[in-house]
Write an enzyme that holds these catalytic residues in place. Structure first.
Site, short mmCIF file in Angstrom:
data_model
loop_
_atom_site.label_atom_id
_atom_site.label_comp_id
_atom_site.label_asym_id
_atom_site.label_seq_id
_atom_site.Cartn_x
_atom_site.Cartn_y
_atom_site.Cartn_z
N SER A 1 -28.24 -9.84 -8.78
CA SER A 1 -27.81 -8.46 -7.92
C SER A 1 -26.23 -8.39 -8.74
O SER A 1 -25.95 -7.27 -8.57
CB SER A 1 -27.91 -8.14 -7.33
OG SER A 1 -29.00 -7.67 -6.44
N LYS B 1 -25.84 -6.36 -11.88
CA LYS B 1 -26.15 -4.92 -11.88
C LYS B 1 -24.94 -4.41 -12.05
O LYS B 1 -24.63 -3.23 -12.64
CB LYS B 1 -26.84 -4.56 -10.47
CG LYS B 1 -27.70 -5.16 -9.58
CD LYS B 1 -27.98 -4.62 -8.82
CE LYS B 1 -29.66 -4.39 -8.00
NZ LYS B 1 -30.21 -5.80 -6.84
N TYR C 1 -34.49 -5.34 -16.76
CA TYR C 1 -33.60 -5.79 -15.67
C TYR C 1 -33.51 -6.39 -15.01
O TYR C 1 -32.41 -7.70 -14.67
CB TYR C 1 -34.37 -4.97 -14.32
CG TYR C 1 -34.16 -4.86 -12.77
CD1 TYR C 1 -32.35 -4.75 -12.48
CD2 TYR C 1 -34.86 -6.10 -12.29
CE1 TYR C 1 -32.64 -4.97 -10.81
CE2 TYR C 1 -34.52 -6.63 -10.45
CZ TYR C 1 -32.74 -5.82 -10.50
OH TYR C 1 -33.18 -5.97 -9.47
N TYR D 1 -24.97 -5.09 -0.30
CA TYR D 1 -26.31 -3.68 0.50
C TYR D 1 -25.61 -2.94 1.99
O TYR D 1 -24.74 -2.43 2.63
CB TYR D 1 -26.82 -4.53 0.65
CG TYR D 1 -27.64 -5.61 -0.16
CD1 TYR D 1 -27.78 -5.31 -1.18
CD2 TYR D 1 -27.16 -7.65 -0.02
CE1 TYR D 1 -28.30 -5.54 -2.72
CE2 TYR D 1 -27.85 -7.61 -1.53
CZ TYR D 1 -27.92 -6.64 -2.97
OH TYR D 1 -28.14 -7.36 -4.10
N VAL E 1 -29.00 -12.63 -4.38
CA VAL E 1 -29.53 -13.24 -3.61
C VAL E 1 -29.66 -15.20 -4.38
O VAL E 1 -30.03 -15.57 -3.64
CB VAL E 1 -31.30 -13.06 -3.43
CG1 VAL E 1 -30.91 -11.46 -2.76
CG2 VAL E 1 -31.82 -12.95 -4.71
#
Ligand code: GLU
Length: 332
Positions: A77, A80, A201, A253, A271
């Site tokens: 992530s 992102k 992605y 998160y 992760v």
């Protein structure tokens, strides 16, 4: 801007900083057994949970690296942030925030329920649904190889490679992300091919970086988008400001609020165990610690950053002039 040192911030000398970072590292290692590596992507389940590494640059000083700082791991992530930077630069905030919000979700990173029940667009670009919406904006405009070379530039790391095993492993098990992708298509948020968007992605999640590469990227963000090594501006001030704000409010998160109180440094986790940590105008930090807590954030990485933030005064809201001042007239 007045130099931070003159503002009273504690810029310890190198020996002292090495001692602080090493002691924090040794203490943080003790919580590793309380975490677990991610197994929902089978390839990540093979990673040794006992690893921990940090690379820290203070902006006006040299870098300090401890532990497994040069071990390669998948960005997951943390990528992102790169997609968001590219989308903001290429399309501008209006087009980006047309398909994704800028609010914390309070839900798990791969949540689908809140998206369908409460909202017509994903809460923010740093959770899976939001990053898939951003990927949908980019997939027809930028090739994966352009994204890879941009990642190499931002991380000042020519050795970043594509981890095909991790990619294949995730593509076989990504039913949730696939479901999110089609839900977004049904809401007219993803207008490109969902399968191509999903591949784009997932490929970005599968880039192999090190804690040192993340520290390089964090240093550029902490310097408002300018790379100290080349003297070049890679990102506009506006993009960097938006990205850092979202990292502070949504980067961890559903653990973002607690983390902001404890550590107070805009951070994005993945992760794979990576943490991209931007102490604005003060330091760029990269961490690798694959044992994760219940929210999917590096358990020892957070522990390490909490200690370092405190001892090196890296908390965004820390003010050395007021922190220890006694209240003379009690309000209550
Ligand atoms: N590739 C992972 C996924 O989509 C990234 C999640 C994360 O790092 O939080 O589930």
């Amino acid at each position: 801007m007045t130099p931070l040192v003159e503002q009273g911030y504690v810029m310890k000398d190198r020996e002292e900083t090495i001692r602080i970072v090493t002691e924090a590292y040794e203490e943080a290692r003790k919580v590793i057994p309380e975490g677990h590596v991610a197994t929902y992507i089978p390839e990540l389940g093979k990673v040794d949970p006992n690893q921990l590494g940090i690379c820290l640059y203070r902006l006006d000083k040299e870098k300090i690296c401890v532990g497994d700082y040069n071990v390669r791991f998948t960005m997951q992530s943390v990528s992102k942030v790169i997609s968001l930077c590219v989308a903001l630069e290429l399309l501008g905030p209006d087009k980006v925030f047309d398909v994704v919000g800028a609010e914390p979700s309070g839900e798990a990173f791969n949540s689908i329920a809140e998206l369908d029940l409460n909202s017509n667009k994903p809460y923010n670009p740093l959770i899976n649904s939001g990053a898939l919406a951003v990927a949908g904006l980019l997939v027809d405009k930028v090739s994966f190889y352009d994204m890879l070379s941009f990642a190499k530039k931002l991380c000042v790391d020519d050795e970043i490679t594509f981890n095909e095993a991790a990619y294949e492993s995730e593509m076989k098990t990504c039913s949730r992300n696939r479901a999110i992708g089609y839900l977004l298509e049904s809401k007219d948020i993803i207008k490109t091919d969902v399968e191509e968007t999903l591949k784009f992605y997932t490929k970005l999640c599968s880039l192999n970086v090190t804690a040192e590469s993340l520290a390089n990227f964090a240093k550029i963000l902490a310097s408002d988008g300018v790379c100290a090594k080349t003297g070049q501006r890679y990102l506009s001030g506006r993009t960097v400001r938006i990205v850092k704000t979202l990292m502070l409010t949504c980067g961890m998160y559903d653990g973002s609020g607690t983390y902001a109180i404890k550590v107070g440094i805009p951070t994005k986790s993945g992760v794979g165990g990576g943490l991209l940590c931007v102490s604005d105008k003060r330091a760029g930090i990269g961490v690798f610690g694959p044992a994760l807590d219940a929210q999917g954030n590096s358990i020892a990485g957070i522990n390490l950053l909490e200690r370092i933030s405190q001892h090196l005064s890296l908390n965004l809201f820390y003010d050395p002039d007021w922190e220890d001042v006694e209240i003379k007239e009690k309000l209550v």
